[in-house]
Structure formats: structure tokens, C-alpha cells
Design a protein around this motif. Sequence first.
Motif, PDB file in Angstrom:
ATOM      1  N   CYS A 261      -1.797 -27.263  57.469  1.00 23.77           N
ATOM      2  CA  CYS A 261      -2.257 -26.044  58.130  1.00 23.77           C
ATOM      3  C   CYS A 261      -3.346 -26.425  59.129  1.00 23.77           C
ATOM      4  CB  CYS A 261      -2.770 -25.027  57.129  1.00 23.77           C
ATOM      5  SG  CYS A 261      -1.639 -24.743  55.738  1.00 23.77           S
ATOM      6  N   ALA A 262      -3.016 -27.416  59.964  1.00 20.48           N
ATOM      7  CA  ALA A 262      -4.014 -28.113  60.780  1.00 20.48           C
ATOM      8  C   ALA A 262      -4.502 -27.330  61.992  1.00 20.48           C
ATOM      9  CB  ALA A 262      -3.438 -29.454  61.248  1.00 20.48           C
ATOM     10  N   LEU A 329      -5.779 -29.644  52.406  1.00 19.22           N
ATOM     11  CA  LEU A 329      -5.070 -28.373  52.462  1.00 19.22           C
ATOM     12  C   LEU A 329      -6.064 -27.285  52.843  1.00 19.22           C
ATOM     13  CD1 LEU A 329      -2.740 -26.419  52.120  1.00 19.22           C
ATOM     14  CD2 LEU A 329      -3.119 -26.471  49.631  1.00 19.22           C
ATOM     15  N   ASP A 330      -6.095 -26.976  54.121  1.00 18.33           N
ATOM     16  CA  ASP A 330      -6.936 -25.883  54.623  1.00 18.33           C
ATOM     17  C   ASP A 330      -6.076 -24.626  54.556  1.00 18.33           C
ATOM     18  OD1 ASP A 330      -8.921 -24.404  55.769  1.00 18.33           O
ATOM     19  OD2 ASP A 330      -8.746 -25.275  57.767  1.00 18.33           O
ATOM     20  N   ALA A 331      -6.025 -24.040  53.370  1.00 18.28           N
ATOM     21  CA  ALA A 331      -4.986 -23.071  53.040  1.00 18.28           C
ATOM     22  C   ALA A 331      -5.136 -21.744  53.778  1.00 18.28           C
ATOM     23  CB  ALA A 331      -5.016 -22.812  51.533  1.00 18.28           C
ATOM     24  N   PRO A 332      -4.005 -21.104  54.090  1.00 19.57           N
ATOM     25  CA  PRO A 332      -4.058 -19.729  54.625  1.00 19.57           C
ATOM     26  C   PRO A 332      -4.825 -18.853  53.651  1.00 19.57           C
ATOM     27  CG  PRO A 332      -1.817 -20.607  54.709  1.00 19.57           C
ATOM     28  CD  PRO A 332      -2.625 -21.578  53.892  1.00 19.57           C
ATOM     29  N   ALA A 381      -9.345 -26.309  50.690  1.00 19.40           N
ATOM     30  CA  ALA A 381     -10.388 -25.613  51.456  1.00 19.40           C
ATOM     31  C   ALA A 381      -9.884 -24.252  51.919  1.00 19.40           C
ATOM     32  CB  ALA A 381     -10.799 -26.453  52.668  1.00 19.40           C
ATOM     33  N   THR A 382     -10.779 -23.285  51.939  1.00 20.91           N
ATOM     34  CA  THR A 382     -10.484 -21.994  52.553  1.00 20.91           C
ATOM     35  C   THR A 382     -11.744 -21.494  53.252  1.00 20.91           C
ATOM     36  OG1 THR A 382     -11.218 -20.438  50.827  1.00 20.91           O
ATOM     37  CG2 THR A 382      -9.013 -21.422  50.560  1.00 20.91           C
ATOM     38  N   CYS A 383     -11.550 -20.565  54.183  1.00 21.15           N
ATOM     39  CA  CYS A 383     -12.704 -19.864  54.760  1.00 21.15           C
ATOM     40  C   CYS A 383     -12.793 -18.472  54.139  1.00 21.15           C
ATOM     41  CB  CYS A 383     -12.621 -19.804  56.286  1.00 21.15           C
ATOM     42  SG  CYS A 383     -11.112 -19.053  56.937  1.00 21.15           S
TER      43      CYS A 383
END
Length: 437
Positions: A261-262, A329-332, A381-383
Motif C-alpha cells: 500500500c505504498a 504494511l501501511d494498511a488502509p 502501520a496505520t494513520c
Amino acid sequence: MSTNTSTGAHSRAVAAQAIHAVLEQGQSLTQALTTYSEQLSAEDKRLAQAISYGVMRYLPVLTEKVSGKLDKPLKGKNQIIQSLLLVGTYQLFKLRTKDHAAVSATVEASKLLKRKALSGLVNGVLRQVLREAPTRNDDGERELPSAEGGNHPRWLREKIRAAYGEKAEAVFTANDSQPPLWLRANRRHTNVTDYTALLAENGIEAVADSQASDAIRLVKPVPVTKLPHFEAGWVSVQDRSAQLAADMVDAQPEHRVLDCCAAPGGKTVHLLERTEFQTPLIAIDVDEQRLERVSENLYRADLSCEVVCADVLDLDSWWDKQPFDRILLDAPCSATGVIRRHPDIKWLRRSSDIDQLVELQQSMLERLWPTLKPGGQLIYATCSILPEENSEQISHFLGQHSDANLIAIEANRPMLQLLPGENDGDGFFYAKIEKLP
């Protein structure tokens, strides 16, 4: 739309169109502004952006002020004027534009929006708002009434309060504020100390972050065109919380690394700035249009990697069966940690979205786990700041996998949940999971 902006009406009309697109059509504010502001001058683009973002931050209190002045709601094609009235009201409270100029420009904007018949209504409502408004403070602004939960929808207020208790009010306050401008120093060209000194030589005050080792915060934002060697890739714009991803990954030259998810590529480029990989880093995303941003960022930084457009869940379409040493993994996610940067999230996101996102995140973790080498690490990771997307998601995964071991990020914080405004950064979550041999 004509570029004649002598009255300032065009920027107000664009702001109204963008706000209308968010509230009535579900577009993102970034997308809407890109569409409607194409013909504006750079200065008017900045003004339209400032106004529309401000309206999104204070939408409930602004709506209450406007609605109370209307005999009946504006419907159908005239709903655009509701958005324009929000634009005008925000100006009168939060911009330093002279009152008569703000009202005049907004009235003229109604004509540009082909609602000339409602220009008298716009004038009357804004003048009534002005008569009832408090005097300006020392900063040239007027105080808006406070809103319960800091201008957040009820479902989100309740979730944040349930998760953070007495800290919730600080989250609401942070989300209603404008974020600072953070830079990431490119180690291939400079470092935080040298670039901060270079900024000072150019009259730009900045401070280094104490934790994110490449992060520099500007005391006052400036256009990136004023940043020394920006076009040459010496620095990039990236929040300090997001910059921590490279520290978490801790990639070495011999590692095979996957960035999931770059897009738009900030973390990808940061990893490449730090490490010369023996095997090309793979940056994967399902959105072909957003992947163009990855390529643009790589080009500006004069770096390269393998960019793949594919669905992470469809392993057969992209994985060559060679395992990875590191997976980011910068996940949705709900993006509830970056509301201060994207205030439209509050009004676009729905409570029902969260369960769907949690399910997607869980699916991604499950599908990626077999691609990780024993002894390798997956950084999740998530925001987001919602526990069900973060700590609860990881706890569930650990409970399902006996070969998964959580690596504590800090002695007293096994997982890292940053809240909006913490260290002047965005809300962000990190967890490091090692695959046991």
C-alpha cells in the motif's frame, strides 16, 4: 472559469464548489480542489484551499450559524449557495480579510456560480452574521462558539472518548488545529543539522525532532519553492509520525523488502534514501493513478525500485515465491489520525466503514504472513487512532498465529499509538511482528 480574480470572487466560488462536492457528492477535498481550482492563480488556489479546509474543520458551528439565518433550507441546484454561505461565514470569523471585501467577494461568487437571483440572499445572510459576530481578537480573528467534541460527528466522538477518556478533548482540539509543516532530510544529500542551518541562512526558522532522526519542523510554513534544493530532492514533505516507519523497518542492504500500500511513496522513498539495497525494494499498490505519485517522488529523489500495481491479496498476481526479510504494511484505515491535515475525513467517513476496514486489514495480514521469511519482521502501520484497527487488530492476529511474536517498540510501549498533536505529529500506530523460525 475565468482567471480574472480582481474581486477575489473566483477563489470563493471554487471553495464553495469543493465543499459542495465533499458534502453532497462524497468526493475528497483534495480531489475536488484539484478539479475546480485548475484555472486559478497560485495565490487564489492557496486562498480557496485555506477557506475550504477551514470550513471542513468548523462545519457544525458554521452550519448552525448559516441555517439559523435561512427561512427554509436551500435545496436542489441551490444547495451550492449553502456551501457559499459557509465560505462567507468562515471568512468573517477566521480570515483577516476586511469584512466588506469578504462579503462583496462572496456575493460576486454567487453570480459566478450562476445563482445571481440568490445574491441578495447571500448578502443579507452574511451581513446578519456580521452584525451578530464578536469583535476581532488580537490575531485578527473572531471567536467561533465551541462545539461538542470539537466539530466531530457523534459516532467518532463516542469512539474517541471510549478509547481515550480524558485524553479525548486534546484529540478533538488537535484535530481542529492546523498542522505544522514537517520535512524529511534526505541522507544522500544532507542531514538534519546541516539542512536546519541552511534553512536559517535563508531566513527560515526550523527545529529538529528528538525522535524521528530525519525530521525537521518549520516554525512557520513556507511554500516548498522557497526550500533550498527542494527540487533536487534534498528534503521532502512528510509528517514526523510517518517518518518513524523507516526506523521501525530497520532495513539492511542485504534485506529483501516489501512496501505494501505504498502510494504516494513517502515511506518508500525514505527507505531508499537510507539504504542501498542489494535486491530491489518492491513497492506495491492497487491504485494505478496513485502509483504515478510514487514514480514522481522516486524521480525527484533520483531513486528507483520495483513498482508493482496489484492487489496485495492476490498473491499469485505479483509474488514470485521468494520470501521477504521485511514487510511494511501501511494498511488502509479510517485515517482518523490525520484529520487535522484532511478535515473532510470527519464528514466522508462513516461508522459502518470501520468494520469493513478491520476485515480488510485482517485479510492483508493473513495473506502477507506466508510471504515473510522466518526470522523476518512485518511492520504494521496505520494513520488511525481507533483501537479496533490497531492494538486490537494486532492482538487478534497474535492469538491466531503461534509463530508470530510481538517485538516491543519501547520498554513500556509494546505497540506505539501516537495521538494527533503528540510531539506536534499526526496520529499514527506501529506494531512490529517477528516470524519465529
